[in-house]
Design a protein around this motif. Sequence first.
Motif, PDB file in Angstrom:
ATOM      1  N   LYS A  49     -10.298  -3.372   2.203  1.00 24.21           N
ATOM      2  CA  LYS A  49     -10.409  -4.526   3.091  1.00 24.21           C
ATOM      3  C   LYS A  49      -9.216  -5.479   2.986  1.00 24.21           C
ATOM      4  CE  LYS A  49     -14.452  -4.243   5.242  1.00 24.21           C
ATOM      5  NZ  LYS A  49     -14.590  -4.370   6.706  1.00 24.21           N
ATOM      6  N   LEU A  50      -8.400  -5.317   1.950  1.00 18.97           N
ATOM      7  CA  LEU A  50      -7.288  -6.236   1.739  1.00 18.97           C
ATOM      8  C   LEU A  50      -6.173  -5.989   2.754  1.00 18.97           C
ATOM      9  CD1 LEU A  50      -6.029  -8.418  -0.158  1.00 18.97           C
ATOM     10  CD2 LEU A  50      -4.931  -6.511  -1.362  1.00 18.97           C
ATOM     11  N   THR A  78     -13.276 -10.532  -1.926  1.00 20.41           N
ATOM     12  CA  THR A  78     -14.582 -10.478  -2.600  1.00 20.41           C
ATOM     13  C   THR A  78     -15.398 -11.737  -2.392  1.00 20.41           C
ATOM     14  OG1 THR A  78     -13.498  -9.097  -4.275  1.00 20.41           O
ATOM     15  CG2 THR A  78     -15.706  -9.874  -4.771  1.00 20.41           C
ATOM     16  N   THR A  79     -14.749 -12.899  -2.362  1.00 20.66           N
ATOM     17  CA  THR A  79     -15.502 -14.137  -2.197  1.00 20.66           C
ATOM     18  C   THR A  79     -16.129 -14.265  -0.810  1.00 20.66           C
ATOM     19  OG1 THR A  79     -13.445 -15.295  -1.637  1.00 20.66           O
ATOM     20  CG2 THR A  79     -14.202 -15.429  -3.920  1.00 20.66           C
ATOM     21  N   LYS A  80     -15.553 -13.590   0.188  1.00 19.27           N
ATOM     22  CA  LYS A  80     -16.176 -13.593   1.512  1.00 19.27           C
ATOM     23  C   LYS A  80     -17.506 -12.850   1.497  1.00 19.27           C
ATOM     24  CE  LYS A  80     -11.951 -13.907   4.314  1.00 19.27           C
ATOM     25  NZ  LYS A  80     -11.086 -13.190   5.282  1.00 19.27           N
ATOM     26  N   LYS A 120       0.851  -1.186   0.000  1.00 22.25           N
ATOM     27  CA  LYS A 120       0.000   0.000   0.000  1.00 22.25           C
ATOM     28  C   LYS A 120       0.885   1.235   0.000  1.00 22.25           C
ATOM     29  CE  LYS A 120      -4.021   2.148   2.164  1.00 22.25           C
ATOM     30  NZ  LYS A 120      -5.070   2.048   3.199  1.00 22.25           N
ATOM     31  N   ARG A 121       0.537   2.197  -0.824  1.00 24.24           N
ATOM     32  CA  ARG A 121       1.325   3.411  -0.963  1.00 24.24           C
ATOM     33  C   ARG A 121       0.836   4.499  -0.009  1.00 24.24           C
ATOM     34  NH1 ARG A 121       2.757   4.200  -6.932  1.00 24.24           N
ATOM     35  NH2 ARG A 121       1.904   6.296  -6.619  1.00 24.24           N
ATOM     36  N   GLU A 122       1.672   5.491   0.202  1.00 20.49           N
ATOM     37  CA  GLU A 122       1.308   6.596   1.087  1.00 20.49           C
ATOM     38  C   GLU A 122       0.154   7.417   0.526  1.00 20.49           C
ATOM     39  OE1 GLU A 122       4.676   8.970   2.018  1.00 20.49           O
ATOM     40  OE2 GLU A 122       5.700   7.394   3.170  1.00 20.49           O
ATOM     41  N   ASP A 123       0.001   7.413  -0.824  1.00 19.61           N
ATOM     42  CA  ASP A 123      -1.092   8.184  -1.432  1.00 19.61           C
ATOM     43  C   ASP A 123      -2.425   7.441  -1.416  1.00 19.61           C
ATOM     44  OD1 ASP A 123      -0.701   6.238  -3.347  1.00 19.61           O
ATOM     45  OD2 ASP A 123      -0.024   7.606  -4.927  1.00 19.61           O
TER      46      ASP A 123
END
Length: 288
Positions: A181-182, A220-222, A18-21
């Motif tokens: 959510k990831l 997504t499958t959840k 994940k990036r800071e932006d």
Amino acid sequence: MEIKARAKINITLDVLSKREDGYHNVKMIMQTVDLYDTLHLEKTDSGITVSTNLPYLPTDKRNIAYKAAQLFFSTLNIDTAGIKINIHKRIPVAAGLAGGSTDAAAVLIGLNKIFKTELTTDELKVLGGRLGADVPYCILGGTALAEGIGDVITLLPPMPNTIIVLAKPPVSVSTAYVYGKLNVEGITIRPDTEAVINAIYNKDLMGITKGMYNVLEAVTTKEHRIINRIKNIMLGSGALNAMMSGSGPTVFGVFDHEVSARKAVNKLRTIVSDIFVVNTYNSNYGER
């Protein structure tokens, strides 16, 4: 001018960090398929107008095709002419197939030709990147590795031509929600992207399909169990592999026999109405 805006699928999709932006660094293999929206572009004296065959789609500044035309005109300082854009949608909306991004790419490509502005492919990609991460890829099309936020594109040799069954369940998925959510640090299974690239170079369809994987499926499958139902139907019907495209909810299966593909379609019709049987499509900007 009439131009076809083709959908994409993700052969692999890995999220690295994940990036800071707020965006995420990804590494994914993209593939164009022969499911497309048709855009009709007509030069006018002034202004931008957008119309579509779907009454629920916005046709004002919220529409990415409108934004693409607006960006093109402002960047090229064109204020003495306008464009009328009609979009006949076939690609399902919010489906993980880049339906909006490919429409934006088609507008940029079409306007570049209509107004004879002679922007290079790289210049068009820079413009496209200002509209969305998938737009630069959609400008190129074909088989490609996408990195960065999805906007750093490396073209690959064409994937072997094969049958693709697309099935979009009747649910909506927000890309921002899925990425939000990831848990990137918690990812334990990732695609072997380099192995799939090697298989593409070797035109090894079995190797390509063996390496298919999408880390976003875990999220997504959840939320939507129907995605795994669709995958299981495709695999049970003879698909070489099946996977969710993008953040979903569309699932695609790769088939090497039309009989198996049709078998899957017949079973899928009991739970899904949006089903398409298409082929991989290998093109680039020069052939659009």
